[in-house]
Motif scaffolding. Structure first.
Motif, PDB file in Angstrom:
ATOM      1  N   ALA A  94       0.825  -1.207   0.000  1.00 57.74           N
ATOM      2  CA  ALA A  94       0.000   0.000   0.000  1.00 57.74           C
ATOM      3  C   ALA A  94       0.861   1.260   0.000  1.00 57.74           C
ATOM      4  O   ALA A  94       0.516   2.266  -0.634  1.00 57.74           O
ATOM      5  CB  ALA A  94      -0.924  -0.010   1.212  1.00 57.74           C
ATOM      6  N   ALA A  95       1.993   1.211   0.695  1.00 59.77           N
ATOM      7  CA  ALA A  95       2.888   2.375   0.747  1.00 59.77           C
ATOM      8  C   ALA A  95       3.388   2.734  -0.649  1.00 59.77           C
ATOM      9  O   ALA A  95       3.534   3.913  -0.993  1.00 59.77           O
ATOM     10  CB  ALA A  95       4.067   2.086   1.678  1.00 59.77           C
ATOM     11  N   ARG A  96       3.621   1.696  -1.456  1.00 59.92           N
ATOM     12  CA  ARG A  96       4.107   1.915  -2.808  1.00 59.92           C
ATOM     13  C   ARG A  96       3.046   2.658  -3.640  1.00 59.92           C
ATOM     14  O   ARG A  96       3.348   3.590  -4.376  1.00 59.92           O
ATOM     15  CB  ARG A  96       4.435   0.550  -3.429  1.00 59.92           C
ATOM     16  N   TRP A  97       1.789   2.217  -3.503  1.00 66.20           N
ATOM     17  CA  TRP A  97       0.707   2.874  -4.240  1.00 66.20           C
ATOM     18  C   TRP A  97       0.549   4.327  -3.793  1.00 66.20           C
ATOM     19  O   TRP A  97       0.289   5.215  -4.614  1.00 66.20           O
ATOM     20  CB  TRP A  97      -0.600   2.106  -4.058  1.00 66.20           C
ATOM     21  N   LYS A  98       0.697   4.550  -2.498  1.00 69.75           N
ATOM     22  CA  LYS A  98       0.576   5.927  -1.991  1.00 69.75           C
ATOM     23  C   LYS A  98       1.687   6.799  -2.549  1.00 69.75           C
ATOM     24  O   LYS A  98       1.467   7.945  -2.945  1.00 69.75           O
ATOM     25  CB  LYS A  98       0.626   5.925  -0.461  1.00 69.75           C
ATOM     26  N   ALA A  99       2.904   6.242  -2.564  1.00 68.19           N
ATOM     27  CA  ALA A  99       4.045   6.998  -3.088  1.00 68.19           C
ATOM     28  C   ALA A  99       3.835   7.315  -4.562  1.00 68.19           C
ATOM     29  O   ALA A  99       4.120   8.429  -5.025  1.00 68.19           O
ATOM     30  CB  ALA A  99       5.335   6.201  -2.888  1.00 68.19           C
ATOM     31  N   MET A 100       3.286   6.345  -5.315  1.00 70.15           N
ATOM     32  CA  MET A 100       3.059   6.577  -6.733  1.00 70.15           C
ATOM     33  C   MET A 100       1.960   7.613  -6.955  1.00 70.15           C
ATOM     34  O   MET A 100       2.023   8.409  -7.891  1.00 70.15           O
ATOM     35  CB  MET A 100       2.688   5.258  -7.428  1.00 70.15           C
ATOM     36  N   ALA A 101       0.952   7.598  -6.073  1.00 73.48           N
ATOM     37  CA  ALA A 101      -0.156   8.552  -6.216  1.00 73.48           C
ATOM     38  C   ALA A 101       0.315   9.988  -6.025  1.00 73.48           C
ATOM     39  O   ALA A 101      -0.332  10.921  -6.487  1.00 73.48           O
ATOM     40  CB  ALA A 101      -1.268   8.219  -5.220  1.00 73.48           C
ATOM     41  N   ARG A 102       1.454  10.162  -5.341  1.00 74.91           N
ATOM     42  CA  ARG A 102       1.988  11.519  -5.151  1.00 74.91           C
ATOM     43  C   ARG A 102       2.796  11.976  -6.352  1.00 74.91           C
ATOM     44  O   ARG A 102       3.170  13.137  -6.431  1.00 74.91           O
ATOM     45  CB  ARG A 102       2.836  11.571  -3.878  1.00 74.91           C
ATOM     46  N   ARG A 103       3.075  11.057  -7.253  1.00 76.78           N
ATOM     47  CA  ARG A 103       3.836  11.437  -8.442  1.00 76.78           C
ATOM     48  C   ARG A 103       2.871  11.939  -9.518  1.00 76.78           C
ATOM     49  O   ARG A 103       1.877  11.273  -9.810  1.00 76.78           O
ATOM     50  CB  ARG A 103       4.604  10.224  -8.978  1.00 76.78           C
ATOM     51  N   PRO A 104       3.180  13.101 -10.110  1.00 74.03           N
ATOM     52  CA  PRO A 104       2.260  13.601 -11.149  1.00 74.03           C
ATOM     53  C   PRO A 104       2.126  12.630 -12.321  1.00 74.03           C
ATOM     54  O   PRO A 104       1.077  12.560 -12.945  1.00 74.03           O
ATOM     55  CB  PRO A 104       2.892  14.917 -11.603  1.00 74.03           C
ATOM     56  N   TRP A 105       3.182  11.845 -12.589  1.00 76.81           N
ATOM     57  CA  TRP A 105       3.144  10.962 -13.757  1.00 76.81           C
ATOM     58  C   TRP A 105       1.950  10.033 -13.770  1.00 76.81           C
ATOM     59  O   TRP A 105       1.370   9.756 -14.814  1.00 76.81           O
ATOM     60  CB  TRP A 105       4.436  10.142 -13.842  1.00 76.81           C
ATOM     61  N   ILE A 106       1.583   9.520 -12.588  1.00 72.41           N
ATOM     62  CA  ILE A 106       0.485   8.548 -12.594  1.00 72.41           C
ATOM     63  C   ILE A 106      -0.817   9.223 -13.024  1.00 72.41           C
ATOM     64  O   ILE A 106      -1.639   8.638 -13.726  1.00 72.41           O
ATOM     65  CB  ILE A 106       0.350   7.840 -11.226  1.00 72.41           C
ATOM     66  N   TRP A 107      -0.988  10.487 -12.635  1.00 72.21           N
ATOM     67  CA  TRP A 107      -2.223  11.206 -12.995  1.00 72.21           C
ATOM     68  C   TRP A 107      -2.200  11.645 -14.451  1.00 72.21           C
ATOM     69  O   TRP A 107      -3.242  11.705 -15.102  1.00 72.21           O
ATOM     70  CB  TRP A 107      -2.445  12.382 -12.043  1.00 72.21           C
ATOM     71  N   ILE A 108      -1.009  11.931 -14.967  1.00 73.82           N
ATOM     72  CA  ILE A 108      -0.895  12.213 -16.406  1.00 73.82           C
ATOM     73  C   ILE A 108      -1.279  10.954 -17.189  1.00 73.82           C
ATOM     74  O   ILE A 108      -2.017  11.016 -18.179  1.00 73.82           O
ATOM     75  CB  ILE A 108       0.542  12.678 -16.739  1.00 73.82           C
ATOM     76  N   GLY A 109      -0.810   9.795 -16.701  1.00 73.94           N
ATOM     77  CA  GLY A 109      -1.157   8.522 -17.335  1.00 73.94           C
ATOM     78  C   GLY A 109      -2.655   8.281 -17.326  1.00 73.94           C
ATOM     79  O   GLY A 109      -3.248   7.919 -18.345  1.00 73.94           O
ATOM     80  N   VAL A 110      -3.288   8.496 -16.168  1.00 77.72           N
ATOM     81  CA  VAL A 110      -4.741   8.298 -16.062  1.00 77.72           C
ATOM     82  C   VAL A 110      -5.469   9.248 -17.021  1.00 77.72           C
ATOM     83  O   VAL A 110      -6.393   8.844 -17.736  1.00 77.72           O
ATOM     84  CB  VAL A 110      -5.216   8.521 -14.601  1.00 77.72           C
ATOM     85  N   GLY A 111      -5.022  10.495 -17.074  1.00 81.80           N
ATOM     86  CA  GLY A 111      -5.632  11.483 -17.977  1.00 81.80           C
ATOM     87  C   GLY A 111      -5.542  11.036 -19.434  1.00 81.80           C
ATOM     88  O   GLY A 111      -6.510  11.130 -20.191  1.00 81.80           O
ATOM     89  N   CYS A 112      -4.368  10.515 -19.812  1.00 82.02           N
ATOM     90  CA  CYS A 112      -4.182  10.019 -21.184  1.00 82.02           C
ATOM     91  C   CYS A 112      -5.161   8.893 -21.483  1.00 82.02           C
ATOM     92  O   CYS A 112      -5.756   8.840 -22.559  1.00 82.02           O
ATOM     93  CB  CYS A 112      -2.766   9.489 -21.374  1.00 82.02           C
TER      94      CYS A 112
END
Lengths: 118, 130
Positions: A36-54
């Motif tokens: 879960a910590a890994r997912w939280k850390a990734m959620a703080r990275r803008p890249w994951i949200w750019i990916g979701v937006g794409c």
């Protein structure tokens, strides 16, 4: 293929490839922790949200694309995403191409070309 | 365990296939495509779009479960070979005609995916001493 279909196809490839690379960038690197910590850390990275937006944008573009071409042709043309992601992976993340991988990429690209140019 | 993988791959291909069929049904329902909010509303007003999203989520979860144990090569192939099942269903459900260029193209694409699947499997193995 009409100009609109080609444009939608190109936008779809760009969004898919950029989305995949964004996810890769979000997941890459050390120090992200586990579980879960890994997912939280990734959620703080803008890249994951750019990916979701794409991916959300790609969803809409793909629907427009499928409105204009038969489904059987659409999935064949969509296979170009495999090629684009692998080529981008090589350029940006220095992933290796074995001879077999190169052959696979060329075969998929040739197949898409045959369908697209017919 | 082999049976687990086989069923897992079949589930994955089924989810991917039905997602594409649902996409096509959604697109047909919302005709004609236009860059307006109206079109987006027409998309969202058919149940098929939600079926497509559900299939996508199902495929994602299946993929993640399989990847925990299954070798990436066959998993990669299974996740792209839905091209075959989607083409078959396009003929049956939508009465599409598969022409010679599509047949040649799909044969090339499938051969390419098989090559990529084998190359991914090789990459998983520890490097051979050369």
């Amino acid at each position: 293929m009409s100009a609109t279909v080609v444009t939608l196809w190109l936008i779809n490839v760009l969004l898919d490839t950029f989305g995949q690379l964004s996810f890769k960038a979000a997941a890459a690197g050390h120090g992200l922790g586990e579980g879960a910590a890994r997912w939280k850390a990734m959620a703080r990275r803008p890249w994951i949200w750019i990916g979701v937006g794409c991916y959300v944008a790609e969803f809409v573009v793909w629907l427009a694309f499928l409105s204009l071409v038969p489904l059987s042709e659409g999935v064949l043309l969509g296979s170009i995403n495999i090629v684009a992601v692998m080529v981008a992976g090589r350029v940006l993340f220095n992933e290796k191409f074995s001879p077999l991988r190169t052959a696979g990429i060329l075969l998929v690209a040739a197949g898409v070309a045959v369908v697209g140019l017919s | 365990m082999r049976r687990f993988y086989l069923i897992g791959f079949l589930v994955l291909v089924s989810f991917d296939t039905f997602a594409q069929v649902c996409f096509k049904l959604t697109a047909n329902h919302a005709m004609p495509p236009e860059a307006t909010l109206d079109w987006v509303w027409r998309l969202l007003s058919t149940p098929w779009v939600y079926c497509a999203i559900a299939c996508y989520v199902g495929a994602f979860l299946t993929w993640m479960t399989l990847l925990e144990h299954a070798p990436i090569g066959p998993a990669f192939a299974a996740s792209h070979l839905e091209v075959i099942s989607v083409m078959a269903l396009s003929v049956v459900l939508f009465g599409e005609k598969i022409g010679t260029p599509q047949l040649i193209g799909s044969a090339l694409i499938i051969a390419g995916i098989v090559c990529l699947a084998i190359s991914e499997t090789d990459a998983e193995k520890p490097p051979a001493t050369t």
